[in-house]
Enzyme design. Structure first.
Site, mmCIF file in Angstrom:
data_model
loop_
_atom_site.group_PDB
_atom_site.id
_atom_site.type_symbol
_atom_site.label_atom_id
_atom_site.label_comp_id
_atom_site.label_asym_id
_atom_site.label_seq_id
_atom_site.Cartn_x
_atom_site.Cartn_y
_atom_site.Cartn_z
ATOM 1 N N LYS A 8 -8.489 10.718 -16.805
ATOM 2 C CA LYS A 8 -8.803 11.486 -18.001
ATOM 3 C C LYS A 8 -7.650 11.424 -19.010
ATOM 4 O O LYS A 8 -7.423 10.386 -19.617
ATOM 5 C CB LYS A 8 -9.161 12.920 -17.622
ATOM 6 C CG LYS A 8 -10.190 13.050 -16.504
ATOM 7 C CD LYS A 8 -11.538 12.448 -16.858
ATOM 8 C CE LYS A 8 -12.668 12.899 -15.941
ATOM 9 N NZ LYS A 8 -12.715 12.304 -14.613
ATOM 10 N N ARG B 40 0.816 -1.214 0.000
ATOM 11 C CA ARG B 40 0.000 0.000 0.000
ATOM 12 C C ARG B 40 0.851 1.265 0.000
ATOM 13 O O ARG B 40 0.414 2.314 -0.472
ATOM 14 C CB ARG B 40 -0.939 -0.030 1.212
ATOM 15 C CG ARG B 40 -1.803 1.195 1.383
ATOM 16 C CD ARG B 40 -2.974 0.919 2.325
ATOM 17 N NE ARG B 40 -2.568 0.324 3.589
ATOM 18 C CZ ARG B 40 -2.150 1.027 4.653
ATOM 19 N NH1 ARG B 40 -2.057 2.340 4.579
ATOM 20 N NH2 ARG B 40 -1.817 0.416 5.772
ATOM 21 N N ASP C 77 -6.960 21.683 -9.023
ATOM 22 C CA ASP C 77 -7.317 20.565 -9.890
ATOM 23 C C ASP C 77 -6.858 20.944 -11.291
ATOM 24 O O ASP C 77 -7.417 21.826 -11.933
ATOM 25 C CB ASP C 77 -8.829 20.335 -9.846
ATOM 26 C CG ASP C 77 -9.267 19.110 -10.648
ATOM 27 O OD1 ASP C 77 -8.562 18.756 -11.618
ATOM 28 O OD2 ASP C 77 -10.315 18.544 -10.328
ATOM 29 N N TYR D 60 -15.655 20.941 -9.610
ATOM 30 C CA TYR D 60 -16.183 19.625 -9.971
ATOM 31 C C TYR D 60 -17.204 19.166 -8.929
ATOM 32 O O TYR D 60 -16.946 19.243 -7.721
ATOM 33 C CB TYR D 60 -14.969 18.702 -10.039
ATOM 34 C CG TYR D 60 -15.138 17.225 -10.173
ATOM 35 C CD1 TYR D 60 -15.761 16.652 -11.280
ATOM 36 C CD2 TYR D 60 -14.559 16.372 -9.222
ATOM 37 C CE1 TYR D 60 -15.838 15.275 -11.406
ATOM 38 C CE2 TYR D 60 -14.620 14.985 -9.357
ATOM 39 C CZ TYR D 60 -15.273 14.454 -10.445
ATOM 40 O OH TYR D 60 -15.341 13.089 -10.574
#
Length: 394
Positions: free
Chosen positions: A207, A57, A182, A110
């Site tokens: 994206k 992790r 962002d 967003y």
């Protein structure tokens, strides 16, 4: 990878170590949870935080390869891969905020980011104030003693306002406030937040970085070592980590991002300019267009534009807009963007804005221009607008 290399070279080479992997071009995919240690001393030697492999992790050579490439593109200290774009946003916010703190969040943000602020951060005692995306240096008046983070999204992914990032950063830094942005729309290829003083750059790597609509990925890039340690500690404690196969797909997509993004840019501008000439269209929301309200800031701070933009139609009924959208052949409807395929959706920013009022003359659409032939896309849109007109006349 030296800092003098150009972006295309960095995207092609950063994070790859063929000599350490038997000459193989692409970094190997490590599927790992347990990391073994040869001695008790090695097991107990914590060392410098996040510099060695201790558990899957925390990171593996697979995550390192992607993170190194993103960090090299951003020009920052280090990056952190997580499992989605929203995980990057929520992980960064929770790493830097605690109960009693105040967050300044851009009003054009967003939608899921707004939901996280209103539903989760509020529940844990963090107050959010939404601010006008065009506030610039005036944000200084909103900064309180308990303000810890100013969050930007430029341009906004639904209404496409361009923020005066340097002015906002200057005001925040004067008060010791961390700044985040962002940067998914532009990617570090067309906007480098750290060059403008931003502390944390966030991406829905799902994206443009992945670019093929086949993997979920988020990334947090930190300007300094101190910002990295805070962000990495916070995300590690919350259990954020990216899966190895998605990391591989993100690395693969990153290598061609420059080529794809330039095609997205050129095709989107052609479609946007064509839409400006249509009688059914009131406004096109694209900061790279010379008559866009945000064009001057975009031209000052950005080196390019992406394939995502908005269109405000003249007043039209919902059945007429539905007729436009339902018959599209090349444009699909789906809640994402950045892939090779073109997308179109209706959007309603007026329903969620709180600090400012979003006024539109008619229905608003959001388009992502993919890698199809631009003339074919324009033909698909022309047929859709004809359906709109027929439905309106019926």
């Amino acid at each position: 990878m030296t800092s003098t290399r150009k972006s295309d070279t960095i995207l092609t080479h950063a994070g790859r170590k063929p000599r350490a992997n038997h000459g193989i071009v692409n970094p190997p995919v490590y599927h790992a949870s347990t990391i073994l240690f040869p001695t008790v001393a090695a097991l107990e030697d914590v060392g410098k935080p996040f510099e060695t492999y201790r558990y899957g992790r925390q990171g593996t050579p697979t995550s390192d390869a992607f993170e190194e490439a993103v960090s090299a593109m951003e020009g920052g200290h280090r990056a952190i891969a997580v499992e989605s774009g929203l995980a990057a946003i929520t992980g960064a916010l929770t790493a830097f905020l605690k109960a009693g703190d105040h967050l300044l969040m851009v009003d054009s943000v967003y939608g899921p980011t707004r939901i996280f602020c209103d539903k989760v951060l509020k529940r844990f005692g963090v107050e959010t104030t939404y601010y006008d995306p065009l506030i610039g240096g005036g944000i200084a008046e909103l900064i309180r003693e308990e303000t810890r983070v100013v969050f930007m999204e430029s341009p906004g992914s639904h209404t496409f306002e361009v923020q005066d990032v340097p002015a906002i950063v200057e005001a925040a830094r004067a008060r010791g406030v961390v700044t985040m942005i962002d940067n998914t729309w532009a990617t570090p290829l067309f906007f480098r937040p750290f060059d403008h003083g931003v502390d944390i750059s966030l991406h829905a790597a799902t994206k443009y970085m992945v670019g093929h609509s086949d993997a979920m990925m988020g990334v947090i890039a930190a300007r300094t070592e101190a910002h990295f340690i805070t962000a990495k500690t916070g995300t590690y404690q919350l259990g954020h980590c990216a899966g190895p196969d998605d990391l591989y797909l993100a690395q693969r997509g990153l290598r061609t991002m420059a080529v794809r993004l330039r095609h997205h840019q050129d095709a989107a501008l052609k479609v946007a300019e064509w839409l400006q000439g249509r009688p059914e269209v009131s406004r096109v929301l694209h900061p790279a267009l010379p008559d866009d309200p945000g064009h001057a800031l975009w031209k000052r701070d950005f080196t390019g534009s992406s394939g995502l933009f908005g269109v405000i139609l003249n007043p039209a009924s919902k059945p007429a807009v539905d007729a436009l959208l339902d018959g599209m052949e090349l444009f699909a409807m789906g809640y994402s963007w950045g892939g090779y395929e073109s997308l179109i959706i209706p959007t309603h920013p007026e329903k969620i804005r709180s600090a400012t009022t979003w006024k539109a003359e008619g229905p608003t659409l959001r388009l992502h221009i993919g890698l199809e032939d631009v003339d074919d896309l324009i033909d698909d849109l022309a047929r859709g607008l004809e359906r709109l007109n027929r439905a309106a006349a019926a």
